[in-house]
Design a protein around this motif. Structure first.
Motif: not given
Length: 289
Positions: A47-70
């Motif tokens: 995952f780290i190899l295939g993405n830049d640092s911005g995408t890695v950070k954004a993924t962590g933030r967006d994964m947290g949204r699955i618990f918060k919802g829309v």
């Protein structure tokens, strides 16, 4: 909270069924930590190899949204329509007066009445840029419409990037589980002279890798990617509503008609009641008078 229920159901049904059929957790638990290091570590590294640092950070933030919802609630849709009504109505009454609001939305009294909207740069820029374009007297409103469509398409494409990245990991996990299982078989073949009981435990530990890869892919990571994607698509309705109202305004419809076009295009479960919205707009007109 609803996502936690799903996690508990996955664990409960899979391992509950396994234990209920007479299985034991000993072999799985013994091999789990090593298999998790190999499979999880390889997935994370890929995952780290295939993405830049911005995408890695954004993924962590967006994964947290699955618990918060829309992000946007029905009240936010109502506030958005009221905000656009104020701006469009003012622009038709006094085109010069609206400029101070769209040029400095952070200091605008109109925008400050809707703090959640004011904090969202996508919402503010989309509204202000489109109103600014409308004030430039474009010969063809379809020019602005085309710009809006491209802008919204680019925003959605960017927002979906993290879910695509997580889906790639989900697709890779079963194969990584096979890699871990093959390594376990290699280890087992190096101890082929051991008694059958020991060999059986070693083979069982190796197969844990295959199980873990498939289990993580289809029980967790794949559904997480799907949930991330559905949240983006659900929130995109909010920005599409801005488009519909602004396009109606470009075609010189009255402010209340522009807002009704937006209301009709809101998803049913977010759509404000006509009477409530009409009363809110009358109150805004009264306060502005």
């Amino acid at each position: 909270m609803f996502a936690l229920v799903g996690i508990l159901v996955v664990f409960g049904m899979v391992f509950g069924g396994y234990l209920g059929s007479g299985g034991t957790m000993g072999i799985i638990l013994k091999a789990l930590s090593f298999e998790m290091v190999m499979i999880g570590g390889a997935a994370l590294g890929g995952f780290i190899l295939g993405n830049d640092s911005g995408t890695v950070k954004a993924t962590g933030r967006d994964m947290g949204r699955i618990f918060k919802g829309v992000k946007w609630s029905p009240d936010d849709y109502r506030d958005l329509l009221c905000l656009m009504f104020e701006l469009i109505w003012l622009s038709k009454q006094n085109p010069v007066a609206v400029e101070e609001h769209i040029e400095a939305p952070g200091e605008s009294q109109i925008f400050s009445r809707y703090p959640k909207l004011q904090k969202d740069s996508d919402v503010i820029e989309l509204i202000c840029d489109t109103l600014r374009a409308a004030s430039m007297n474009y010969d063809d409103p379809h020019q602005v419409e085309e710009v809006l469509d491209k802008r919204l398409e680019a925003r959605k494409h960017h927002a979906l990037h993290t879910s695509h990245a997580v889906q790639v990991v989900a697709d890779a996990l079963p194969a990584l589980g096979i890699v871990a299982a093959v390594l376990g078989i290699i280890k087992t073949m190096g101890s082929i002279d051991e008694p059958p009981a020991i060999l059986g435990a070693m083979i069982g530990g190796a197969l844990t890798g295959t199980f873990l890869g498939v289990f993580l892919a289809y029980g967790f990571v794949g559904p997480i990617a799907g949930r991330m994607r559905s949240i983006v698509e659900e929130d995109d309705h909010f920005y599409q509503l801005i488009r519909e109202v602004m396009i109606a305004n470009l075609h010189s419809h009255p402010a209340n008609i522009c807002i009704e076009v937006g209301r009709q295009n809101a998803p049913h479960h977010y759509r404000p009641e006509f009477s409530d919205l009409e009363a809110a707009m009358r109150e805004l007109k009264k306060n502005a008078a």
